[in-house]
Each structure stands twice: as structure tokens, then as C-alpha cells.
Design an enzyme around this catalytic site. Structure first.
Site, PDB file in Angstrom:
ATOM      1  N   ASP A   1       4.638  89.213  49.573  1.00 55.01           N
ATOM      2  CA  ASP A   1       5.487  88.981  49.716  1.00 55.01           C
ATOM      3  C   ASP A   1       6.620  89.674  48.221  1.00 55.01           C
ATOM      4  O   ASP A   1       6.404  88.800  46.872  1.00 55.01           O
ATOM      5  CB  ASP A   1       5.483  87.281  50.033  1.00 55.01           C
ATOM      6  CG  ASP A   1       7.835  86.913  50.881  1.00 55.01           C
ATOM      7  OD1 ASP A   1       8.078  88.058  50.764  1.00 55.01           O
ATOM      8  OD2 ASP A   1       7.928  85.741  50.367  1.00 55.01           O
TER       9      ASP A   1
ATOM     10  N   GLU B   1      13.755  89.736  47.204  1.00 57.52           N
ATOM     11  CA  GLU B   1      14.717  90.537  48.412  1.00 57.52           C
ATOM     12  C   GLU B   1      15.394  90.942  47.445  1.00 57.52           C
ATOM     13  O   GLU B   1      16.556  90.702  46.960  1.00 57.52           O
ATOM     14  CB  GLU B   1      14.618  89.192  48.995  1.00 57.52           C
ATOM     15  CG  GLU B   1      13.756  88.255  49.678  1.00 57.52           C
ATOM     16  CD  GLU B   1      13.483  89.509  51.168  1.00 57.52           C
ATOM     17  OE1 GLU B   1      14.130  90.107  52.014  1.00 57.52           O
ATOM     18  OE2 GLU B   1      12.380  89.015  51.179  1.00 57.52           O
TER      19      GLU B   1
ATOM     20  N   ARG C   1       8.608  94.345  64.531  1.00 58.30           N
ATOM     21  CA  ARG C   1       7.901  94.888  63.388  1.00 58.30           C
ATOM     22  C   ARG C   1       6.364  94.000  63.549  1.00 58.30           C
ATOM     23  O   ARG C   1       6.292  93.359  64.607  1.00 58.30           O
ATOM     24  CB  ARG C   1       8.043  94.914  61.987  1.00 58.30           C
ATOM     25  CG  ARG C   1       9.130  94.130  61.704  1.00 58.30           C
ATOM     26  CD  ARG C   1      10.138  93.715  60.139  1.00 58.30           C
ATOM     27  NE  ARG C   1       9.407  92.268  59.988  1.00 58.30           N
ATOM     28  CZ  ARG C   1       9.506  91.538  58.662  1.00 58.30           C
ATOM     29  NH1 ARG C   1       9.965  92.186  57.879  1.00 58.30           N
ATOM     30  NH2 ARG C   1       9.499  89.957  58.774  1.00 58.30           N
TER      31      ARG C   1
ATOM     32  N   ARG D   1       5.466  95.733  58.111  1.00 63.80           N
ATOM     33  CA  ARG D   1       5.968  94.680  57.503  1.00 63.80           C
ATOM     34  C   ARG D   1       4.164  94.704  56.104  1.00 63.80           C
ATOM     35  O   ARG D   1       3.331  94.133  57.434  1.00 63.80           O
ATOM     36  CB  ARG D   1       6.224  92.614  57.692  1.00 63.80           C
ATOM     37  CG  ARG D   1       6.510  91.934  56.593  1.00 63.80           C
ATOM     38  CD  ARG D   1       7.286  92.327  55.547  1.00 63.80           C
ATOM     39  NE  ARG D   1       7.580  90.806  54.972  1.00 63.80           N
ATOM     40  CZ  ARG D   1       6.433  90.376  54.162  1.00 63.80           C
ATOM     41  NH1 ARG D   1       5.074  91.276  53.536  1.00 63.80           N
ATOM     42  NH2 ARG D   1       7.010  89.351  53.760  1.00 63.80           N
TER      43      ARG D   1
END
Length: 292
Positions: free
Chosen positions: A139, A142, A182, A134
Site C-alpha cells: 500500500d 496516496e 483492475r 494493482r
């Protein structure tokens, strides 16, 4: 009868007695067989010490630098915030996460050109053999998952990250693990067609510059790899926002319904994942890490 004729009888007797005399002599001197003094000589000790030390150093070097890590949960706490992992990107799952096949030592260790050190290309051969990463500090919008709608610019971020990293060798500075098996990591890549060529690029920073991601925001904190990197990321986001690049295109437009990846997650009930603490690595003063 003596043979040869010119030999004396005493000489012949000595020759007859030689085998038995040798056996009796060996029996009477067992210390000559178990003589340990040879093992205390420098000509024996020095090669032994050198050979033993060489073997131990080679084993330690292999375990520390050349042992392949199959997946994220197998990463030792000694790696966190201290060491990096080198590998080849095998797939990109979303706009801010992907998988790599660990290739310790890279080409110098034979990866890519030795017959027994090839990165698998078939999906079934990669099962349970890749590290899920990650990206730290960012960010991305999505994609559609589990019945949730796709966020605007999610496809753009995924497409760009795929073209930028797919099948390329990257170095990941590991920070933390999360509950999704992750590792949160700062990832760097070198590309021949960049300018200047082969310059080390921070993938998170490149995404922020292009407006393909926002700086990661969460109530429980986020991971940037240090305060210096956080400032760098926030500055890159500010410039992308000012120039209305990527997902910031409709940011200032009234009635556009613009929302950040964090706001989207909150609306969809996607709470912050719980971090998995491993070892005693110190954070960056931003709280625990749980990037989703």
C-alpha cells in the site's frame, strides 16, 4: 479414302470409334468416377490427420498463448492464480498501480520489431487497450485525488515506480480482480543496470525495501501471493522501518502526525473496495481481496 495409304481399313475404323467408345465406357462405369477407395488409403489418411491435427494445435496454441488481452475485465478465470501476463508498461497512475499493454509471446512473437506488432505510444491509441494492475501485498501513500490532500512520500513513491517501470516489459502473476476494473497481481521486472543484471525483481518487495510502501492491511484481508511472500514482505517492511527509510523517517518522532496509507484511507473515508470473485481460485487464507 484410307490415310495413311498403308493403314488397314479396320485400323481406321477403330480410330474413328475411339472417342465414342471412351464415352460409352465411362457411362457404363460410373463407379470409376466415384471411387472412394482412394480416401481410405494410408497415403491419404496419414497426411490428412497430420494436417488437421496441426491446424487444431496451432489454433489452440494461439488462443492460449498468443491471443492479446485488451483490458483487465477480459482476463479469463483460467488465468487467476495459475498464469501470468507479459506486457509493456504504458503509464503509472499512482504509487502502487499502473497499466500495461499485453504483448503475448514477447519479442519471440514479433512484438517490438514486426511492423504490425508495435506497442502504441499515443494516448488515444491506448484507450481501452491496456490492463490496469494493482500491486499485490503493498500500500503506497496516496496522491491528491478528488479534492483529497496528498499524503507525505506519495510523490516519491510515484516518481520511483515511474522511473523503475515506465516503458519496461514486466510479467504479472494475476491473483484477483477488483471492482475498479483492475487486477491484483505480483509483478516482476528484469533490468539491465541492476546488480546482478537482468535478475528478476519483485516490484512490491523493492518498494517495501526502500520504504516507499507498507504491507497492505485491511479488515477483509489482502493478497500477497502466498504465505511465503507475505513473510518476505513483512520482513522487508521491518528492515525499512528499523532503518527509518522513506516514509518511515518520522515514524518514531513524537508529534510528527505520522500515519500509514491505511490510516489515511480510513481518515478520508476510503473504505475497502469489494472484491470481484471470478472462478474457483483458492485464496491464501487471508480472506477476500479488495486492495485500494
Amino acid at each position: 479414302m484410307r490415310w495413311p495409304p498403308w493403314s488397314s481399313e479396320s485400323t481406321n475404323d477403330e480410330q474413328k470409334q475411339t472417342p465414342s467408345s471412351w464415352l460409352s465406357s465411362a457411362a457404363n462405369k460410373p463407379s470409376s468416377i466415384l471411387d472412394w477407395t482412394a480416401f481410405t488409403e494410408l497415403r491419404t489418411i496419414i497426411p490428412t490427420v497430420v494436417l488437421t491435427s496441426g491446424i487444431l494445435i496451432a489454433v489452440r496454441f494461439h488462443r492460449r498463448y498468443l491471443r492479446r488481452i485488451p483490458d483487465a475485465p477480459s482476463i479469463s478465470s483460467s488465468y487467476l492464480r495459475r498464469r501470468s501476463i507479459f506486457g509493456q508498461v504504458t503509464s503509472v497512475g499512482d504509487g502502487d498501480n499502473f497499466r500495461i499493454f499485453h504483448t503475448p509471446g514477447g519479442r519471440m512473437a514479433g512484438w517490438g520489431w514486426l511492423p504490425w506488432k508495435k506497442v502504441p505510444t499515443v494516448k488515444k491509441d491506448l484507450k481501452d487497450k491496456t490492463i490496469h494492475i494493482r500491486l499485490a501485498g503493498v500500500d503506497a501513500p496516496e496522491l491528491a485525488h478528488f479534492g483529497r490532500p496528498e499524503q507525505p512520500f506519495a510523490r516519491d513513491a510515484h516518481t520511483w515506480l515511474t522511473s523503475y517501470l515506465s516503458n519496461r516489459r514486466v510479467r504479472a502473476l494475476v491473483h484477483r480482480q477488483d471492482q475498479y476494473s483492475r487486477v491484483v497481481a505480483s509483478v516482476f521486472v528484469r533490468r539491465a543496470f541492476d546488480f546482478p543484471p537482468f535478475r528478476r525483481r519483485d516490484v512490491s518487495y523493492e518498494m517495501l525495501k526502500r520504504g516507499l510502501a507498507t504491507v497492505y492491511e485491511a479488515k477483509i484481508g489482502s493478497e500477497f501471493g502466498g504465505d511465503k511472500m507475505e513473510k518476505k514482505y513483512r520482513k522487508a517492511e521491518w528492515w525499512a522501518k528499523k532503518r527509518a527509510r522513506g516514509l518511515w523517517k518520522d515514524y518514531r518522532r513524537v508529534g510528527s502526525g505520522w500515519e500509514s496509507p491505511r490510516e489515511y484511507k480510513n481518515r478520508m473515508g476510503m473504505g475497502d473496495p469489494l472484491p470481484i470473485e471470478k472462478g474457483n481460485g483458492k485464496g491464501n487464507g487471508k480472506g477476500k481481496i479488495g486492495q485500494k
